[in-house]
Scaffold this active site. Structure first.
Site, short mmCIF file in Angstrom:
data_model
loop_
_atom_site.label_atom_id
_atom_site.label_comp_id
_atom_site.label_asym_id
_atom_site.label_seq_id
_atom_site.Cartn_x
_atom_site.Cartn_y
_atom_site.Cartn_z
N CYS A 129 0.34 -1.60 -0.24
CA CYS A 129 0.10 -0.03 0.21
C CYS A 129 0.77 1.28 0.21
CB CYS A 129 -0.93 0.13 1.11
SG CYS A 129 0.37 0.15 3.02
N GLY A 130 0.65 2.71 0.21
CA GLY A 130 1.30 3.41 0.18
C GLY A 130 3.10 3.85 1.57
#
Length: 124
Positions: free
Chosen positions: A81-82
């Protein structure tokens, strides 16, 4: 990103049960095509750029759709993810579903880009 204390608490709890791998580890897995790399970010994040060769399956739908994408519960899967929090939560959920070889990219997309990992940007 400024995460809420409650979110950080559940993410840290999930991370205690999930194997985290480095950018270098994932690059090796991709070179040998030894793992499915899945981006669990939102659509707009994916559209802005993603790990070259990754598949998009956002955290909001991964539990619903993973069995169609990867029915083999022993298949090697790396989620990102981020920053590594949502992917840890998603990896924890997949493990609860019986997936036995799920990992989370430590530092997520941010770390991937900081270390110069290959990226793809979809045409606009």
């Amino acid at each position: 990103m400024d995460h809420s204390p409650g979110f950080l608490a559940i993410a840290h709890d999930a991370r205690s049960r999930v194997v985290e791998v480095s950018v270098h580890d994932v690059q090796g897995l991709l070179r040998g095509q030894h793992a499915r790399v899945i981006d669990v970010r939102e659509d707009h994040e994916w559209d802005a750029g993603h790990v070259a060769g990754a598949t998009h399956l956002s955290k909001g739908v991964i539990e619903r759709d993973i069995e169609r994408l990867e029915p083999n519960r022993a298949a090697p899967i790396v989620l990102y993810c981020g920053g590594g929090f949502r992917s840890a939560l998603a990896a924890d959920a997949l493990q609860k579903m019986g997936y036995t070889n799920v990992q989370s990219l430590a530092g997520g997309w941010g770390e991937w880009t900081r270390q110069g990992g290959d990226v793809e940007v979809p045409p606009s």
